[in-house]
Design an enzyme around this catalytic site. Structure first.
Site, PDB file in Angstrom:
ATOM      1  N   LYS A 255     -37.253  28.532 -27.463  1.00 25.98           N
ATOM      2  CA  LYS A 255     -37.038  28.768 -26.033  1.00 25.98           C
ATOM      3  C   LYS A 255     -37.017  27.449 -25.251  1.00 25.98           C
ATOM      4  O   LYS A 255     -36.135  27.219 -24.439  1.00 25.98           O
ATOM      5  CB  LYS A 255     -38.149  29.669 -25.453  1.00 25.98           C
ATOM      6  CG  LYS A 255     -38.271  31.027 -26.123  1.00 25.98           C
ATOM      7  CD  LYS A 255     -39.330  31.912 -25.453  1.00 25.98           C
ATOM      8  CE  LYS A 255     -40.744  31.400 -25.550  1.00 25.98           C
ATOM      9  NZ  LYS A 255     -41.322  31.429 -26.902  1.00 25.98           N
TER      10      LYS A 255
ATOM     11  N   ARG B   3     -45.106  36.844 -19.681  1.00 25.19           N
ATOM     12  CA  ARG B   3     -45.693  37.158 -20.988  1.00 25.19           C
ATOM     13  C   ARG B   3     -46.515  38.446 -20.939  1.00 25.19           C
ATOM     14  O   ARG B   3     -47.037  38.863 -21.969  1.00 25.19           O
ATOM     15  CB  ARG B   3     -46.586  36.026 -21.439  1.00 25.19           C
ATOM     16  CG  ARG B   3     -45.837  34.940 -22.214  1.00 25.19           C
ATOM     17  CD  ARG B   3     -46.814  33.820 -22.487  1.00 25.19           C
ATOM     18  NE  ARG B   3     -46.626  33.141 -23.714  1.00 25.19           N
ATOM     19  CZ  ARG B   3     -46.158  31.891 -23.807  1.00 25.19           C
ATOM     20  NH1 ARG B   3     -45.753  31.247 -22.743  1.00 25.19           N
ATOM     21  NH2 ARG B   3     -46.083  31.303 -24.972  1.00 25.19           N
TER      22      ARG B   3
ATOM     23  N   ARG C  91     -43.159  20.638 -35.508  1.00 28.83           N
ATOM     24  CA  ARG C  91     -42.643  20.310 -34.172  1.00 28.83           C
ATOM     25  C   ARG C  91     -43.382  19.093 -33.591  1.00 28.83           C
ATOM     26  O   ARG C  91     -44.593  18.978 -33.710  1.00 28.83           O
ATOM     27  CB  ARG C  91     -42.851  21.523 -33.258  1.00 28.83           C
ATOM     28  CG  ARG C  91     -42.528  21.266 -31.804  1.00 28.83           C
ATOM     29  CD  ARG C  91     -42.271  22.538 -31.063  1.00 28.83           C
ATOM     30  NE  ARG C  91     -43.456  23.342 -30.827  1.00 28.83           N
ATOM     31  CZ  ARG C  91     -43.432  24.531 -30.214  1.00 28.83           C
ATOM     32  NH1 ARG C  91     -42.286  25.040 -29.801  1.00 28.83           N
ATOM     33  NH2 ARG C  91     -44.539  25.214 -30.028  1.00 28.83           N
TER      34      ARG C  91
ATOM     35  N   ARG D 158     -48.433  19.246 -30.564  1.00 27.66           N
ATOM     36  CA  ARG D 158     -49.249  20.049 -29.650  1.00 27.66           C
ATOM     37  C   ARG D 158     -50.528  20.506 -30.344  1.00 27.66           C
ATOM     38  O   ARG D 158     -50.496  20.860 -31.520  1.00 27.66           O
ATOM     39  CB  ARG D 158     -48.438  21.272 -29.198  1.00 27.66           C
ATOM     40  CG  ARG D 158     -47.563  20.989 -28.011  1.00 27.66           C
ATOM     41  CD  ARG D 158     -46.619  22.105 -27.706  1.00 27.66           C
ATOM     42  NE  ARG D 158     -47.251  23.427 -27.642  1.00 27.66           N
ATOM     43  CZ  ARG D 158     -46.618  24.533 -27.268  1.00 27.66           C
ATOM     44  NH1 ARG D 158     -45.340  24.466 -26.926  1.00 27.66           N
ATOM     45  NH2 ARG D 158     -47.234  25.695 -27.235  1.00 27.66           N
TER      46      ARG D 158
ATOM     47  N   ARG E  44     -51.384  33.055 -31.688  1.00 26.82           N
ATOM     48  CA  ARG E  44     -50.388  33.136 -30.614  1.00 26.82           C
ATOM     49  C   ARG E  44     -49.378  34.246 -30.906  1.00 26.82           C
ATOM     50  O   ARG E  44     -48.931  34.942 -29.991  1.00 26.82           O
ATOM     51  CB  ARG E  44     -49.654  31.791 -30.467  1.00 26.82           C
ATOM     52  CG  ARG E  44     -50.522  30.730 -29.808  1.00 26.82           C
ATOM     53  CD  ARG E  44     -50.022  29.322 -30.062  1.00 26.82           C
ATOM     54  NE  ARG E  44     -48.713  29.063 -29.512  1.00 26.82           N
ATOM     55  CZ  ARG E  44     -47.948  28.015 -29.873  1.00 26.82           C
ATOM     56  NH1 ARG E  44     -48.382  27.153 -30.772  1.00 26.82           N
ATOM     57  NH2 ARG E  44     -46.778  27.847 -29.325  1.00 26.82           N
TER      58      ARG E  44
HETATM   59  P1  AMP Z   1     -45.799  27.759 -24.535  1.00 25.69           P
HETATM   60  O1  AMP Z   1     -45.653  26.315 -24.226  1.00 25.69           O
HETATM   61  O2  AMP Z   1     -44.912  28.620 -23.706  1.00 25.69           O
HETATM   62  O3  AMP Z   1     -45.703  28.051 -26.010  1.00 25.69           O
HETATM   63  O4  AMP Z   1     -47.294  28.157 -24.119  1.00 25.69           O
HETATM   64  C1  AMP Z   1     -48.412  27.555 -24.723  1.00 25.69           C
HETATM   65  C2  AMP Z   1     -49.685  28.280 -24.319  1.00 25.69           C
HETATM   66  O5  AMP Z   1     -49.847  28.208 -22.896  1.00 25.69           O
HETATM   67  C3  AMP Z   1     -49.715  29.770 -24.645  1.00 25.69           C
HETATM   68  O6  AMP Z   1     -50.146  30.022 -25.980  1.00 25.69           O
HETATM   69  C4  AMP Z   1     -50.724  30.263 -23.604  1.00 25.69           C
HETATM   70  O7  AMP Z   1     -52.051  29.917 -23.971  1.00 25.69           O
HETATM   71  C5  AMP Z   1     -50.362  29.431 -22.378  1.00 25.69           C
HETATM   72  N1  AMP Z   1     -49.307  30.053 -21.552  1.00 25.69           N
HETATM   73  C6  AMP Z   1     -48.089  29.548 -21.258  1.00 25.69           C
HETATM   74  N2  AMP Z   1     -47.391  30.361 -20.456  1.00 25.69           N
HETATM   75  C7  AMP Z   1     -48.193  31.428 -20.236  1.00 25.69           C
HETATM   76  C8  AMP Z   1     -48.047  32.638 -19.499  1.00 25.69           C
HETATM   77  N3  AMP Z   1     -46.912  32.921 -18.840  1.00 25.69           N
HETATM   78  N4  AMP Z   1     -49.079  33.514 -19.512  1.00 25.69           N
HETATM   79  C9  AMP Z   1     -50.225  33.268 -20.170  1.00 25.69           C
HETATM   80  N5  AMP Z   1     -50.432  32.155 -20.898  1.00 25.69           N
HETATM   81  C10 AMP Z   1     -49.434  31.239 -20.933  1.00 25.69           C
END
Ligand code: AMP
Length: 212
Positions: A13, A88, A127, A159, A170
């Site tokens: 994404k 989410r 990654r 990360r 996750r």
């Molecule tokens: P991402 O970078 O989108 O993979 O997000 C990494 C982490 O950030 C996720 O595993 C959540 O802990 C948190 N996170 C990011 N976006 C959201 C969201 N919209 N709602 C809740 N947690 C989020």
């Protein structure tokens, strides 16, 4: 255009959102990037985000909604945005609908990027992302110029939540809280599925194809 990029962690994404920014001329809104920035700034809010992120748990809606609302209200998002990692949960999707409809907008498309669990884990543990410009690499399939440096000269980092153990958590969170949203958008008739396996260019082309 208001476009959601939907899919499990590691679907691509973020990578595809960055490519679509240039093509569609609308910004990427990544709540994950915003939370990492807050964490890097060492703020109290950033520490709260980290409590959840480092365990692979979703950050509670109460902390996400205001962060998102403020970002969506920014000038650059007034003609549309690419939502990456948001919504989410059902509450987040409802909030998005509400905010967009106040501005006479709606979710135009939900592009669901499909990948299997083993592919996803393989991608995530290899990654790396650039601390300066945010570009995302895969050590094998989209390799950086060197193991620890980006093209821009920035430092490449892994990360903290990109370990296999955290990724599995996750994914559980995704299945339980996020995947059901697809039904919500399917009822609205806006879901377009694309195969997420292939070269970066191929996947970008597939997304452009379904967007028409
Ligand atoms: P991402 O970078 O989108 O993979 O997000 C990494 C982490 O950030 C996720 O595993 C959540 O802990 C948190 N996170 C990011 N976006 C959201 C969201 N919209 N709602 C809740 N947690 C989020």
């Amino acid at each position: 255009m208001d476009l959601i990029l939907f899919g499990p962690p590691g679907a691509g994404k973020g990578t595809q959102a960055k490519r679509l920014v240039d093509i569609l001329q609308i910004p990427q809104i990544s709540t994950g990037d915003m939370m990492r920035a807050e964490r890097a700034a060492g703020s109290e809010l950033g520490k709260q985000f980290d409590d959840y992120m480092s365990k692979g748990l979703l950050v509670p809606d109460s902390l996400v909604l205001e962060l998102f609302r403020q970002r969506l209200a920014a000038e650059d998002a007034k003609n549309g945005a690419i939502f990456d990692g948001y919504p989410r949960t059902v509450a987040q999707a409802e909030a998005l609908d509400g905010l967009l409809s106040e501005a006479g907008r709606q979710v135009d498309s939900v592009v669901s990027i499909e990948v299997q669990l083993d592919e996803m884990i393989e991608r995530i543990i290899h990654r790396r992302s650039c601390q300066s410009c945010g570009q995302i690499f895969h050590l094998r399939y989209n390799p950086p110029p060197s193991q620890d440096r980006c093209e821009c000269g920035g430092q490449l980092v892994q990360r903290k939540d990109d370990t296999e153990e955290v990724v599995r958590k996750r994914y559980d969170e995704y299945l339980e809280k996020t995947a059901p949203l697809l039904d919500f958008y399917q009822k609205a008739g806006v879901v377009k599925a694309v195969d997420g396996v292939g070269s970066l260019d191929e996947i970008t082309e597939r997304i452009r194809g379904v967007l028409g």
